[in-house]
Write a protein that holds these residues in place. Structure first.
Motif, PDB file in Angstrom:
ATOM      1  N   GLU A 121      46.667  33.657  41.847  1.00 32.71           N
ATOM      2  CA  GLU A 121      46.207  34.017  43.200  1.00 32.71           C
ATOM      3  C   GLU A 121      45.819  35.484  43.253  1.00 32.71           C
ATOM      4  OE1 GLU A 121      48.281  34.353  47.501  1.00 32.71           O
ATOM      5  OE2 GLU A 121      48.739  32.521  46.375  1.00 32.71           O
ATOM      6  N   ALA A 122      46.620  36.366  42.582  1.00 34.67           N
ATOM      7  CA  ALA A 122      46.316  37.798  42.564  1.00 34.67           C
ATOM      8  C   ALA A 122      45.020  38.049  41.811  1.00 34.67           C
ATOM      9  CB  ALA A 122      47.468  38.565  41.911  1.00 34.67           C
ATOM     10  N   ILE A 123      44.767  37.334  40.740  1.00 31.85           N
ATOM     11  CA  ILE A 123      43.523  37.490  39.986  1.00 31.85           C
ATOM     12  C   ILE A 123      42.342  37.055  40.852  1.00 31.85           C
ATOM     13  CG2 ILE A 123      42.212  36.608  37.998  1.00 31.85           C
ATOM     14  CD1 ILE A 123      44.802  36.613  36.399  1.00 31.85           C
ATOM     15  N   GLY A 124      42.522  35.976  41.583  1.00 28.61           N
ATOM     16  CA  GLY A 124      41.451  35.508  42.479  1.00 28.61           C
ATOM     17  C   GLY A 124      41.123  36.556  43.532  1.00 28.61           C
ATOM     18  N   ARG A 125      42.153  37.142  44.158  1.00 25.68           N
ATOM     19  CA  ARG A 125      41.927  38.187  45.162  1.00 25.68           C
ATOM     20  C   ARG A 125      41.213  39.383  44.546  1.00 25.68           C
ATOM     21  NH1 ARG A 125      47.875  38.219  47.776  1.00 25.68           N
ATOM     22  NH2 ARG A 125      47.778  36.189  48.762  1.00 25.68           N
ATOM     23  N   LEU A 126      41.646  39.773  43.329  1.00 24.83           N
ATOM     24  CA  LEU A 126      41.014  40.901  42.641  1.00 24.83           C
ATOM     25  C   LEU A 126      39.545  40.595  42.384  1.00 24.83           C
ATOM     26  CD1 LEU A 126      41.391  43.673  41.286  1.00 24.83           C
ATOM     27  CD2 LEU A 126      41.951  42.466  39.191  1.00 24.83           C
ATOM     28  N   ASN A 127      39.264  39.379  42.030  1.00 23.44           N
ATOM     29  CA  ASN A 127      37.892  38.955  41.776  1.00 23.44           C
ATOM     30  C   ASN A 127      37.058  39.053  43.056  1.00 23.44           C
ATOM     31  OD1 ASN A 127      35.756  38.036  40.284  1.00 23.44           O
ATOM     32  ND2 ASN A 127      36.359  35.890  40.366  1.00 23.44           N
ATOM     33  N   THR A 128      37.646  38.645  44.191  1.00 24.61           N
ATOM     34  CA  THR A 128      36.950  38.717  45.481  1.00 24.61           C
ATOM     35  C   THR A 128      36.670  40.160  45.846  1.00 24.61           C
ATOM     36  OG1 THR A 128      38.101  36.719  46.197  1.00 24.61           O
ATOM     37  CG2 THR A 128      37.096  38.051  47.900  1.00 24.61           C
ATOM     38  N   VAL A 129      37.666  41.028  45.700  1.00 26.64           N
ATOM     39  CA  VAL A 129      37.509  42.450  46.021  1.00 26.64           C
ATOM     40  C   VAL A 129      36.459  43.056  45.111  1.00 26.64           C
ATOM     41  CG1 VAL A 129      38.661  44.696  45.994  1.00 26.64           C
ATOM     42  CG2 VAL A 129      39.803  42.717  46.994  1.00 26.64           C
ATOM     43  N   ALA A 130      36.465  42.727  43.844  1.00 29.78           N
ATOM     44  CA  ALA A 130      35.498  43.279  42.894  1.00 29.78           C
ATOM     45  C   ALA A 130      34.089  42.833  43.279  1.00 29.78           C
ATOM     46  CB  ALA A 130      35.839  42.830  41.469  1.00 29.78           C
ATOM     47  N   GLY A 131      33.967  41.575  43.739  1.00 31.81           N
ATOM     48  CA  GLY A 131      32.653  41.094  44.155  1.00 31.81           C
ATOM     49  C   GLY A 131      32.144  41.856  45.359  1.00 31.81           C
ATOM     50  N   ARG A 132      32.998  42.135  46.351  1.00 36.83           N
ATOM     51  CA  ARG A 132      32.584  42.881  47.547  1.00 36.83           C
ATOM     52  C   ARG A 132      32.201  44.310  47.177  1.00 36.83           C
ATOM     53  NH1 ARG A 132      37.244  40.755  51.629  1.00 36.83           N
ATOM     54  NH2 ARG A 132      36.408  38.678  51.881  1.00 36.83           N
ATOM     55  N   LEU A 133      33.006  44.922  46.298  1.00 36.90           N
ATOM     56  CA  LEU A 133      32.684  46.286  45.860  1.00 36.90           C
ATOM     57  C   LEU A 133      31.356  46.306  45.114  1.00 36.90           C
ATOM     58  CD1 LEU A 133      36.105  47.720  44.617  1.00 36.90           C
ATOM     59  CD2 LEU A 133      34.765  48.504  46.561  1.00 36.90           C
ATOM     60  N   SER A 134      31.108  45.315  44.398  1.00 34.16           N
ATOM     61  CA  SER A 134      29.871  45.229  43.628  1.00 34.16           C
ATOM     62  C   SER A 134      28.675  45.138  44.575  1.00 34.16           C
ATOM     63  CB  SER A 134      29.949  44.014  42.723  1.00 34.16           C
ATOM     64  OG  SER A 134      28.723  43.689  42.183  1.00 34.16           O
ATOM     65  N   SER A 135      28.842  44.357  45.665  1.00 40.04           N
ATOM     66  CA  SER A 135      27.725  44.230  46.603  1.00 40.04           C
ATOM     67  C   SER A 135      27.513  45.526  47.370  1.00 40.04           C
ATOM     68  CB  SER A 135      27.960  43.062  47.561  1.00 40.04           C
ATOM     69  OG  SER A 135      29.083  43.313  48.352  1.00 40.04           O
TER      70      SER A 135
END
Length: 140
Positions: A121-135
């Motif tokens: 779950e923590a990896i998934g959240r990190l992935n979501t945050v990384a995607g938003r930062l990327s955008s």
């Protein structure tokens, strides 16, 4: 006539005595020849034995020198220090093995305590945050 008999008797005794003397001279001569022949045949053997004894003596000297060096090395060997170092090495090995066993046990406990679902779950959240930062920075 008694003079003639007396001379004949003394001549016979003298002849007997000379024969004995000749016998003993011949016997002495034969014994002397035998002794000389024996000495001549024995001398080379005695020389060979002497050379072998000299060779053995030289080898014995070398062995004695080696034994002296070995004895000096054994005397200079610190058996007590060697035993103490061996005891210390064994003690340290036991201590290190105990510490390693404890560390492996702790690592296994940490792995058991790890909540894989929470980790995912923590990896998934990190992935979501990384995607938003990327955008935000001009990514997708």
């Amino acid at each position: 006539m008694s003079n003639i008999q007396s001379n004949a008797s003394s001549d016979a005794q003298l002849l007997r005595l000379m024969k004995k003397q000749l016998f003993w001279q011949r016997l002495t001569g034969v014994l002397l020849v035998v002794l000389i022949a024996g000495a001549v045949s024995i001398i080379p053997k005695v020389k060979a034995v002497g050379q072998e004894l000299k060779s053995l003596s030289n080898r014995a000297n070398v062995v004695m020198a080696d034994l002296e060096v070995l004895a000096e090395n054994l005397i200079s060997l610190d058996l007590e220090g060697l035993m103490n170092n061996t005891d210390q090495l064994i003690s340290n090995s036991e201590k290190n093995m105990t510490e390693m066993t404890e560390n492996v046990g702790q690592a296994l406990k940490n792995l058991e305590d790890l909540d894989v679902d929470s980790f995912n779950e923590a990896i998934g959240r990190l992935n979501t945050v990384a995607g938003r930062l990327s955008s935000l920075f001009g990514g997708r």
